[in-house]
Design an enzyme around this catalytic site. Structure first.
Site, PDB file in Angstrom:
ATOM      1  CG  ASN A 143      21.163  28.666  14.347  1.00 48.01           C
ATOM      2  OD1 ASN A 143      20.610  27.598  14.587  1.00 48.01           O
ATOM      3  ND2 ASN A 143      20.553  29.837  14.517  1.00 48.01           N
ATOM      4  CG  ASP A 211      17.232  29.442  13.311  1.00 50.74           C
ATOM      5  OD1 ASP A 211      17.491  30.646  13.550  1.00 50.74           O
ATOM      6  OD2 ASP A 211      17.446  28.515  14.113  1.00 50.74           O
ATOM      7  CG  ASP A 241      27.581  32.227  15.493  1.00 49.26           C
ATOM      8  OD1 ASP A 241      28.157  32.882  16.372  1.00 49.26           O
ATOM      9  OD2 ASP A 241      26.404  32.469  15.119  1.00 49.26           O
ATOM     10  CD  GLU A 284      28.703  31.576  20.466  1.00 43.89           C
ATOM     11  OE1 GLU A 284      28.488  32.621  21.093  1.00 43.89           O
ATOM     12  OE2 GLU A 284      28.087  31.288  19.412  1.00 43.89           O
TER      13      GLU A 284
HETATM   14  O1  TEU Z   1      26.447  34.467  19.757  1.00 40.43           O
HETATM   15  C1  TEU Z   1      25.545  33.578  20.292  1.00 40.43           C
HETATM   16  C2  TEU Z   1      24.872  33.998  21.505  1.00 40.43           C
HETATM   17  O2  TEU Z   1      24.220  33.202  22.139  1.00 40.43           O
HETATM   18  C3  TEU Z   1      24.887  35.420  21.869  1.00 40.43           C
HETATM   19  O3  TEU Z   1      23.564  35.791  21.820  1.00 40.43           O
HETATM   20  C4  TEU Z   1      25.434  35.701  23.214  1.00 40.43           C
HETATM   21  O4  TEU Z   1      24.699  35.017  24.199  1.00 40.43           O
HETATM   22  C5  TEU Z   1      25.304  37.179  23.468  1.00 40.43           C
HETATM   23  O5  TEU Z   1      25.895  37.862  22.432  1.00 40.43           O
HETATM   24  C6  TEU Z   1      25.954  37.556  24.773  1.00 40.43           C
HETATM   25  O6  TEU Z   1      25.960  38.957  24.851  1.00 40.43           O
HETATM   26  C7  TEU Z   1      26.865  34.242  18.450  1.00 40.43           C
HETATM   27  C8  TEU Z   1      27.836  35.308  18.052  1.00 40.43           C
HETATM   28  O7  TEU Z   1      28.981  35.228  18.873  1.00 40.43           O
HETATM   29  C9  TEU Z   1      27.162  36.632  18.136  1.00 40.43           C
HETATM   30  O8  TEU Z   1      28.039  37.682  17.848  1.00 40.43           O
HETATM   31  C10 TEU Z   1      26.029  36.610  17.146  1.00 40.43           C
HETATM   32  O9  TEU Z   1      25.306  37.811  17.249  1.00 40.43           O
HETATM   33  C11 TEU Z   1      25.086  35.436  17.368  1.00 40.43           C
HETATM   34  O10 TEU Z   1      25.778  34.225  17.541  1.00 40.43           O
HETATM   35  C12 TEU Z   1      24.193  35.246  16.173  1.00 40.43           C
HETATM   36  O11 TEU Z   1      24.941  34.796  15.099  1.00 40.43           O
END
Ligand code: TEU
Length: 540
Positions: A143, A211, A241, A284
């Site tokens: 992303n 982004d 991710d 995810e």
């Molecule tokens: O997380 C995506 C995300 O939506 C997170 O903001 C999540 O909702 C939050 O961490 C909940 O506490 C992914 C990755 O798993 C995360 O570690 C990254 O920081 C994020 O993307 C950005 O890449």
């Protein structure tokens, strides 16, 4: 960059030595002769029937005493993962990164962060995992990049002249993009100014994570090249991710139709050259199953994380209510699911507070949680340390999520707890780390580790549990009962969320309780906050 075949040969020699020393370490671990591996464990297309393990190389095992975990450290502990019954690993980002978001800010997608080693070390890790029959999945952060990625750096330096000018989402004014999302991730602002260009760039996460502009076909091509690069190195699959957020248009940000279309491109790129086998890859995506299911199709993603299921199990374990919400959610999630796709179910992850902390360290609830996770349909993903019952840590370096990322305590001896030979780990150990140390729990037959290990081996060893159909039997008060049925066996699972014993008397059968190894006949009592797994021997 592609690795020349002769270079790959070069990797083989150190690997031989490593493999011999790992075999020795494996021999020193207690074995569980009564448990068997799933049939076809050596076949990459059987990813669906494995238990996966997410880990952060940085806090898993440090081989050189600098306090930071690395690939050599990881390699040394592969036998322990095998011994736990793990069939696949997902590594959090291992790429060069300024670590503003623990690696989710990538500055080079086809290299290894120097803290962790290099590509040769990585190739060794992959071959060693493979020698143990374990699949390796990498985290793909598509992303956004880091601001230090050469594409963004080129934009900053060369402005409109940069060949990468169109690689990011730019505007002379901040726009309302993604306003449909409830809150902006990481603090509110979604547009930051590049003063030299008088342009704003869009970032769904931190300003350090601009982004990528998916409307630009060159961006999409570059991303598919990254996939090809890692597949060439022998990687088996990926975790994508925030996969739902690739395209944004106006207020629409999650699962844009073009994002769904790009999922098909990813699918083709990953699945090509595998003949009839399909590689696994998991998205995810946070959201309600009805929305998220758009991504979960054989042409798009074969696996998507089921976050609502994770939260529902927690709320049932923490409340006193009926099991009905779990039943309803499972119905909603499984009815009409296309053939060959699976929900990925999780014990936790690097973003969530620790499972043990969420369950207030209650060992019975922890066991029940794993009992549910490992008997439901879906592909289970364990977050490193959840099998030890590790609680939240105490040190925050970047943000609160560091609390669930404390170093893995392998041994009970401070100061390094077997994680490091040095005295200053990247993050502090959890309080009373010696209590949770892997080695301590391994030697204690009553430990959570041995309980989880037993469940994993049960799942691995029973086709009904790892690939069987899901058939609901009963929901009544805190009780939920279901059957997992394969061609060769039928296993019934009874889960009691309530603090009162529950009675199951709906049908007559005799079964083998797979945990107590006793033969039992219905009607059946299920103790408060516990579960039973019964292999059906005969029906009356
Ligand atoms: O997380 C995506 C995300 O939506 C997170 O903001 C999540 O909702 C939050 O961490 C909940 O506490 C992914 C990755 O798993 C995360 O570690 C990254 O920081 C994020 O993307 C950005 O890449």
């Amino acid at each position: 960059m592609r690795v020349h075949p002769s270079t790959q040969l070069f990797f083989l020699f150190p690997l031989l030595f490593t493999f011999c020393s790992l075999k020795k370490r494996e021999a020193s671990l207690p074995s569980l002769p009564t448990f068997v591996s799933p049939p076809g464990i050596g076949d990459a297309s059987d990813y669906r029937y494995r238990v996966f393990y997410e880990l952060w190389v940085r806090t898993f095992a440090d081989s050189d005493g600098d306090g930071i975990g690395d690939l050599k450290g990881l390699k040394q502990h592969i036998p322990e993962l095998k011994n736990l019954g793990i069939g696949g690993v997902w590594l959090m980002p291992i790429y060069p990164s300024p670590l503003k978001d623990s690696g989710y800010d990538v500055s080079d997608y086809t290299a290894i962060h120097p803290d962790y080693g290099n590509l040769a070390d990585f190739a060794e890790v992959v071959s060693t995992f493979h020698a143990y029959g374990i699949l390796v999945y990498l985290d793909m952060v598509f992303n956004h990049t880091s601001v230090f990625h050469p594409w963004f750096q080129s934009l900053l330096k060369e402005g409109r002249e940069s060949p990468y000018f169109d690689f990011y989402v730019l505007s002379p004014h901040p726009l309302t993009s993604c306003s449909s999302l409830p809150v902006a991730s990481f603090g509110g602002r979604r547009w930051s100014l590049i003063p030299e260009l008088s342009l704003y760039y869009f970032h769904q996460f931190q300003p350090a994570q601009p982004d990528l502009n998916f409307w630009n076909p060159r961006v999409r091509e570059e991303l598919l090249k990254i996939i090809a690069f890692w597949l060439d190195l022998g990687v088996d699959g990926f975790r994508f991710d925030v996969a739902d957020r690739y395209y944004e248009e106006g207020s629409r940000c999650s699962l844009h139709p073009l994002t769904l279309e790009f999922f098909s491109d990813l699918n083709q790129a990953i699945s090509q050259d595998t003949g009839s086998k399909r590689r696994g890859f998991v998205a995810e995506i946070w959201g309600l199953p009805s929305e998220v299911r758009k991504a979960l199709t054989p042409e798009r993603f074969p696996m998507v994380f089921h976050f609502p299921l994770y939260f529902t199990i927690h709320s049932l374990l923490l409340g006193e209510g009926s099991a009905e919400p779990l039943h309803e959610l499972l119905e909603l999630s499984l009815t009409g699911l296309p053939e060959g796709v699976d929900w990925a179910v999780l014990s936790g992850n690097h973003d969530l507070p620790r499972l043990a902390t969420l369950l207030n360290g209650d060992s019975q609830k922890l066991r029940l949680f794993f009992g549910i996770l490992l008997t439901l349909p879906g592909v289970p993903f364990l977050w490193m340390g959840d099998e030890l019952g590790l609680p939240n840590g105490i040190e925050v370096k970047i943000d609160g999520r560091d609390l669930s990322r404390a170093p893995y305590p392998w041994d009970p001896e401070p100061p390094g707890y077997g994680f490091t030979q040095g005295s200053a780990p990247y993050l502090s150990f959890v309080p009373e780390a010696h209590r949770y140390a892997y080695r301590v729990e391994l030697e204690d037959p009553t430990s959570l580790l041995n309980f989880v290990r037993r469940l994993i081996f049960l799942r691995n060893g029973h086709t009904a549990l790892h690939r069987g159909e899901y058939i609901p039997l009963e929901v009544r008060g805190g009780l939920i009962a279901f059957e997992r049925r394969s061609d060769d066996e039928s296993i019934k699972v009874f889960i009691n969320f309530s603090s009162e014993p529950a009675l199951y008397e709906k049908e007559r059968f005799t079964g083998l309780d797979l945990l107590s190894e006793e033969q039992v006949s219905s009607p059946l009592w299920i103790e408060p906050l516990s579960f039973r797994i019964l292999k059906v021997l005969s029906k009356d």
